[in-house]
Design an enzyme around this catalytic site. Structure first.
Site, PDB file in Angstrom:
ATOM      1  CB  SER A 161      -0.870   0.026   1.258  1.00  0.00           C
ATOM      2  OG  SER A 161      -1.464   1.302   1.417  1.00  0.00           O
ATOM      3  CE1 TYR A 171      -3.684  -1.931   5.157  1.00  0.00           C
ATOM      4  CE2 TYR A 171      -3.023   0.312   4.611  1.00  0.00           C
ATOM      5  CZ  TYR A 171      -3.473  -0.933   4.216  1.00  0.00           C
ATOM      6  OH  TYR A 171      -3.706  -1.187   2.882  1.00  0.00           O
TER       7      TYR A 171
HETATM    8  N1  NAD Z   1      -8.803  -0.287  -1.603  1.00  0.00           N
HETATM    9  C1  NAD Z   1      -7.725   0.459  -1.487  1.00  0.00           C
HETATM   10  O1  NAD Z   1      -7.762   1.696  -1.660  1.00  0.00           O
HETATM   11  C2  NAD Z   1      -6.394  -0.177  -1.152  1.00  0.00           C
HETATM   12  C3  NAD Z   1      -5.248   0.629  -1.191  1.00  0.00           C
HETATM   13  C4  NAD Z   1      -4.010   0.062  -0.909  1.00  0.00           C
HETATM   14  C5  NAD Z   1      -3.919  -1.284  -0.613  1.00  0.00           C
HETATM   15  N2  NAD Z   1      -5.043  -2.053  -0.559  1.00  0.00           N
HETATM   16  C6  NAD Z   1      -4.873  -3.483  -0.250  1.00  0.00           C
HETATM   17  O2  NAD Z   1      -5.490  -4.262  -1.273  1.00  0.00           O
HETATM   18  C7  NAD Z   1      -5.981  -5.485  -0.734  1.00  0.00           C
HETATM   19  C8  NAD Z   1      -7.442  -5.671  -1.110  1.00  0.00           C
HETATM   20  O3  NAD Z   1      -8.177  -4.497  -0.821  1.00  0.00           O
HETATM   21  P1  NAD Z   1      -9.751  -4.416  -1.102  1.00  0.00           P
HETATM   22  O4  NAD Z   1     -10.108  -2.986  -1.007  1.00  0.00           O
HETATM   23  O5  NAD Z   1     -10.085  -5.193  -2.315  1.00  0.00           O
HETATM   24  O6  NAD Z   1     -10.270  -5.191   0.217  1.00  0.00           O
HETATM   25  P2  NAD Z   1     -11.691  -5.845   0.580  1.00  0.00           P
HETATM   26  O7  NAD Z   1     -11.830  -5.678   2.063  1.00  0.00           O
HETATM   27  O8  NAD Z   1     -12.764  -5.339  -0.311  1.00  0.00           O
HETATM   28  O9  NAD Z   1     -11.480  -7.387   0.243  1.00  0.00           O
HETATM   29  C9  NAD Z   1     -10.575  -8.169   0.977  1.00  0.00           C
HETATM   30  C10 NAD Z   1     -10.893  -9.635   0.774  1.00  0.00           C
HETATM   31  O10 NAD Z   1      -9.963 -10.364   1.586  1.00  0.00           O
HETATM   32  C11 NAD Z   1     -10.672 -11.372   2.309  1.00  0.00           C
HETATM   33  N3  NAD Z   1      -9.957 -11.698   3.540  1.00  0.00           N
HETATM   34  C12 NAD Z   1      -9.857 -10.921   4.661  1.00  0.00           C
HETATM   35  N4  NAD Z   1      -9.166 -11.593   5.598  1.00  0.00           N
HETATM   36  C13 NAD Z   1      -8.809 -12.778   5.062  1.00  0.00           C
HETATM   37  C14 NAD Z   1      -8.088 -13.904   5.551  1.00  0.00           C
HETATM   38  N5  NAD Z   1      -7.614 -13.948   6.809  1.00  0.00           N
HETATM   39  N6  NAD Z   1      -7.890 -14.954   4.714  1.00  0.00           N
HETATM   40  C15 NAD Z   1      -8.389 -14.931   3.453  1.00  0.00           C
HETATM   41  N7  NAD Z   1      -9.107 -13.919   2.946  1.00  0.00           N
HETATM   42  C16 NAD Z   1      -9.308 -12.845   3.750  1.00  0.00           C
HETATM   43  C17 NAD Z   1     -12.043 -10.753   2.559  1.00  0.00           C
HETATM   44  O11 NAD Z   1     -13.017 -11.737   2.874  1.00  0.00           O
HETATM   45  C18 NAD Z   1     -12.294 -10.030   1.242  1.00  0.00           C
HETATM   46  O12 NAD Z   1     -12.897 -10.889   0.288  1.00  0.00           O
HETATM   47  C19 NAD Z   1      -5.708  -5.416   0.772  1.00  0.00           C
HETATM   48  O13 NAD Z   1      -4.487  -6.100   1.036  1.00  0.00           O
HETATM   49  C20 NAD Z   1      -5.541  -3.935   1.048  1.00  0.00           C
HETATM   50  O14 NAD Z   1      -4.728  -3.675   2.156  1.00  0.00           O
HETATM   51  C21 NAD Z   1      -6.282  -1.523  -0.831  1.00  0.00           C
END
Ligand code: NAD
Length: 267
Positions: A161, A171
């Site tokens: 991130s 985080y």
């Molecule tokens: N959305 C953003 O702006 C953003 C920015 C930077 C980084 N990220 C990173 O991208 C990734 C995905 O983000 P997103 O917005 O799609 O998240 P989200 O919360 O929409 O989806 C995350 C998915 O991971 C699954 N999950 C959570 N814990 C788990 C576990 N212990 N084992 C297996 N699956 C698990 C959830 O059930 C969900 O389906 C994350 O690692 C997040 O930190 C997101």
């Protein structure tokens, strides 16, 4: 004329097609958000896709949608923080598809609850955060190593991130650790022919992020922190993920690449 939905889909889509034919991709957190988009795009380019998620109901619905559209997909329930559950999920995939070539470590805890300073964050939340965001990557990567080696190599893409570049919350520290882990695994797995890279997304409009963040924060982030003044899209991250999985990036390993509209432009 295209003779199946898959051919039709490939012709409509602008990507280089079939880069991942005969490959098997294991996507953690594949049920929704980035993970779902990763599964869809890898399937579109010919991969058999494993939707690995702790939320088995959503994982199954994502896999079913892909299967109905003519792709090869399998849902597996898997808490990435649980080493035994990860081992069992990987064994099931090897039995079903014959092995794994691509691992996308996307599952992560990321909402405001985890974007807290260490001094005010409950220890239970801290442990959960590092179990998923850090140990999750260790567990899945080690579990996939033997099958990747036996198939002549593979690629791992971790999702870090932009918070890793200003790690003032738990985080941010977990995502800085993802950058370090990416270097360590690139060294560790190189002799098995496995490359390991990471993407550091900026603010991207996934449903979960938009539901979590106040609109005023999103607006000021886009205006004041980015130099490209628009909300990041999942496609921005998908394109980089596909590049890092493909042979076009075969000289790149151990890197974390920011996809963030220029947030932050620091050396
Ligand atoms: N959305 C953003 O702006 C953003 C920015 C930077 C980084 N990220 C990173 O991208 C990734 C995905 O983000 P997103 O917005 O799609 O998240 P989200 O919360 O929409 O989806 C995350 C998915 O991971 C699954 N999950 C959570 N814990 C788990 C576990 N212990 N084992 C297996 N699956 C698990 C959830 O059930 C969900 O389906 C994350 O690692 C997040 O930190 C997101």
């Amino acid at each position: 004329m295209p003779d199946s939905f898959v051919d039709q889909h490939r012709q409509q889509d602008g990507f280089l097609m079939n880069r991942f034919e005969k490959k098997v991709a294991f996507v953690t957190g594949g049920a929704q958000g980035f993970g779902e988009a990763f599964c869809r795009s890898l399937a579109t380019e010919g991969a058999s896709v494993v939707v690995a998620d702790i939320d088995v109901t959503r994982a199954e619905s994502t896999a079913t949608e892909l299967t109905k559209a003519g792709f090869n997909a399998l849902a597996v329930q898997c808490d990435v923080g649980d080493e035994d559950a990860v081992g069992a999920a990987v064994s099931r995939v090897v039995d079903t598809f014959g092995g794994i070539d691509i691992l996308v470590n996307n599952a992560g805890l990321h909402l405001t609850r985890y974007n807290q300073p260490f001094s005010t964050m409950p220890r239970a939340d801290m442990r959960a955060l590092f179990d998923v965001n850090v140990f999750g990557i260790v567990n899945t990567s080690i579990a996939c190593l033997d099958t990747m080696r036996s198939r002549g190599g593979g690629t791992i893409v971790n999702i870090s991130s932009i918070a890793a570049y200003n790690p003032i919350t738990a985080y941010g520290v977990s995502k800085l650790t993802v950058r370090a882990l990416t270097i360590a695994l690139a060294h560790d797995f190189a002799s098995a022919g496995v490359r390991c890279n990471a993407i550091a997304p900026g603010l991207i409009g996934t449903d979960s992020a938009l539901a979590d963040l106040p609109q005023a924060f999103v607006d000021s982030f886009i205006e004041d922190r980015q130099v490209v003044h628009r909300l990041g899209r999942m496609d921005d991250i998908v394109a980089m993920m596909l590049y890092l999985c493909a042979d076009e990036s075969s000289f790149i390993t151990g890197e974390t690449i920011k996809v963030s509209g220029g947030t932050p432009l620091w050396i």
